[in-house]
Design a protein around this motif. Structure first.
Motif, short mmCIF file in Angstrom:
data_model
loop_
_atom_site.label_atom_id
_atom_site.label_comp_id
_atom_site.label_asym_id
_atom_site.label_seq_id
_atom_site.Cartn_x
_atom_site.Cartn_y
_atom_site.Cartn_z
N LYS A 86 5.27 -10.86 -5.40
CA LYS A 86 6.69 -10.52 -5.43
C LYS A 86 7.15 -10.21 -6.86
N ALA A 87 6.64 -10.97 -7.82
CA ALA A 87 7.01 -10.74 -9.22
C ALA A 87 6.53 -9.38 -9.70
N ILE A 88 5.28 -9.04 -9.41
CA ILE A 88 4.74 -7.75 -9.86
C ILE A 88 5.45 -6.60 -9.16
N HIS A 89 5.76 -6.77 -7.89
CA HIS A 89 6.51 -5.75 -7.17
C HIS A 89 7.88 -5.54 -7.83
N GLY A 90 8.51 -6.62 -8.25
CA GLY A 90 9.79 -6.50 -8.93
C GLY A 90 9.68 -5.73 -10.23
N MET A 91 8.58 -5.94 -10.95
CA MET A 91 8.34 -5.19 -12.19
C MET A 91 8.21 -3.69 -11.90
N GLU A 123 12.22 -13.63 -15.32
CA GLU A 123 13.22 -13.21 -14.34
C GLU A 123 12.58 -12.78 -13.03
N PHE A 124 11.31 -12.34 -13.09
CA PHE A 124 10.65 -11.81 -11.90
C PHE A 124 10.04 -12.91 -11.03
N PHE A 125 9.80 -14.10 -11.59
CA PHE A 125 9.31 -15.20 -10.74
C PHE A 125 10.29 -16.37 -10.72
N ASN A 126 11.53 -16.05 -11.06
CA ASN A 126 12.63 -17.00 -10.92
C ASN A 126 12.40 -18.28 -11.70
N HIS A 127 11.69 -18.17 -12.84
CA HIS A 127 11.48 -19.31 -13.75
C HIS A 127 10.81 -20.50 -13.04
N SER A 137 0.82 -1.23 0.00
CA SER A 137 0.00 0.00 0.00
C SER A 137 0.84 1.27 0.00
N SER A 138 2.12 1.18 0.39
CA SER A 138 2.97 2.37 0.37
C SER A 138 3.28 2.83 -1.05
N LEU A 139 3.11 1.94 -2.03
CA LEU A 139 3.37 2.30 -3.42
C LEU A 139 2.16 2.89 -4.11
N PHE A 140 0.97 2.64 -3.56
CA PHE A 140 -0.26 2.93 -4.30
C PHE A 140 -1.00 4.16 -3.78
N GLN A 175 5.57 -11.90 0.24
CA GLN A 175 6.42 -13.01 -0.19
C GLN A 175 5.73 -13.94 -1.18
N ALA A 176 4.45 -13.71 -1.47
CA ALA A 176 3.74 -14.54 -2.45
C ALA A 176 4.43 -14.41 -3.80
N ILE A 177 4.59 -15.51 -4.51
CA ILE A 177 5.41 -15.50 -5.72
C ILE A 177 4.88 -14.53 -6.78
#
Length: 372
Positions: free
Chosen positions: A345-350, A221-225, A43-46, A340-342
């Protein structure tokens, strides 16, 4: 079985001058449930969210005794309690789910819930929706109100005779009351514009055709394959020309619903059934109106992509976002709702990648090292 890991490599998601304190997110159906999860997790990003036919946070845990076999409880909650409860009283309980959100906050698994105060939330349920009952979506409103989102900051729409869909002004889309693929129905205007206007205030209207471009990038790369992510090899982003040339921007994340990913194919008994391939996999990121309005306002639109998987470890035959725990390796202690949900976490990395050029140099160097 889809072989995501064998797909040819694509370009990397670009690093842009995005202000990550001004992000927003919206989604339909499973994408709407995921919208709420992502919104609370970070929520700190949105500054706001748009929820079309989706329920509140951790609603798949509404009734833990929903199945004789504990492993089935989350799925049965999702299918029956959270989509079509017998009565409103057997649907998700906003008070209980607020308690779960506060407990999750105390465990440090999501950002402080106090961030939600002052944010804008758009919530929509079609009065003809036969997939996610309107009573469930009304619970989403009660949930956000209980967490401190002011009534005047919530735009709640439940009077449009729409089926289960995002609404557009495209003549080729389904009639408004339909409840069938591609779950994009015809209305008087673009619903995506209502969402973005509510979150950011009335935006500049397009004066000409968009001059930006849709970027295809490699999501792996964002969900570590990892197959358990049930995410496609590629994601998409609309990047306005001025942003690509270095202009500051904001980011809006758009999460498609089930059966709406770019490479969705039906799965039967763990195998692909190509007799009914859907020819509309790119519709959500090309025809729902987000790109045109974003182009006129220097907003990057990020379209992550989920995909079908139906195997022993991952059961997601309709290519839905995970809002009941199918990605979690530990069934008895799922983390699909946390930072920590995969998928989260992937979308946050994007998002972190898109904001790489906006960050101070020290942070840019850290981001570069983390994604190298």
């Amino acid at each position: 079985m889809l072989d995501t890991m064998a797909a040819p490599p694509a370009d990397s998601l670009p690093s842009l001058n995005a202000d990550l304190s001004q992000c927003s997110v919206s989604g339909l159906s499973s994408g709407a449930f995921m919208t709420v999860q992502l919104h609370l997790a970070h929520s700190s990003l949105f500054v706001g969210a748009g929820v079309i036919a989706g329920g509140p946070y951790r609603s798949a845990e509404s009734f833990r005794a929903a199945a004789p076999i504990a492993d089935d409880a989350y799925l049965l909650n999702a299918l029956y309690v959270c989509m079509n409860p017998l009565t409103p009283y057997t649907g998700p309980d906003a008070e209980r789910l607020v308690g779960l959100a506060r407990e999750t906050e105390k465990r440090g698994l999501i950002d402080p819930l106090s961030n939600l105060a002052g944010q804008k939330v758009y919530i929509f349920t079609g009065s003809e929706d036969k997939v996610v009952d309107s009573c469930v979506v009304r619970t989403t409103r009660a949930f956000y109100e209980a967490l401190g989102v002011a009534n005047q900051d919530i735009e709640f729409v439940d009077t449009v005779p729409a089926g289960h869909s995002i609404l557009t002004s495209n003549l080729e889309d389904n009639p408004i009351g339909e409840n069938r693929p591609p779950y994009i129905n015809r209305w008087t205007h673009m619903q995506s514009w209502d969402i973005l206007d509510h979150i950011y205030g009335r935006l500049e209207r397009p004066k000409h055709a968009p001059t930006g471009r849709i970027v295809r990038f490699d999501q792996r790369e964002f969900f570590n394959h990892e197959n358990r992510a049930s995410m496609s090899a590629y994601g998409y982003a609309y990047v306005p020309k001025a942003v690509e040339e270095g202009a500051p921007c904001r980011v809006h994340v758009v999460l498609h619903g089930c059966m709406q990913g770019y490479n969705f194919v039906p799965m039967e008994n763990g195998k692909i059934n190509r007799t009914g391939d859907a020819p509309y996999g790119n519709r959500y990121y090309t025809t729902t109106g987000y790109n045109e309005l974003a182009d006129a306002n220097n907003i990057v639109v990020l379209y992550p992509q989920a995909e079908s998987r139906n195997e022993a470890a991952v059961q997601n035959p309709n290519g839905c976002w995970d809002w009941w725990g199918y990605t979690c390796p530990q069934v008895d202690s799922p983390d699909y709702y946390s930072q920590q949900a995969i998928q989260i976490k992937a979308i946050h990395g994007m998002l972190q990648r898109l904001g790489g050029k906006h960050a101070p140099k020290a942070r840019r160097d850290k981001l570069a090292a983390a994604t190298a």
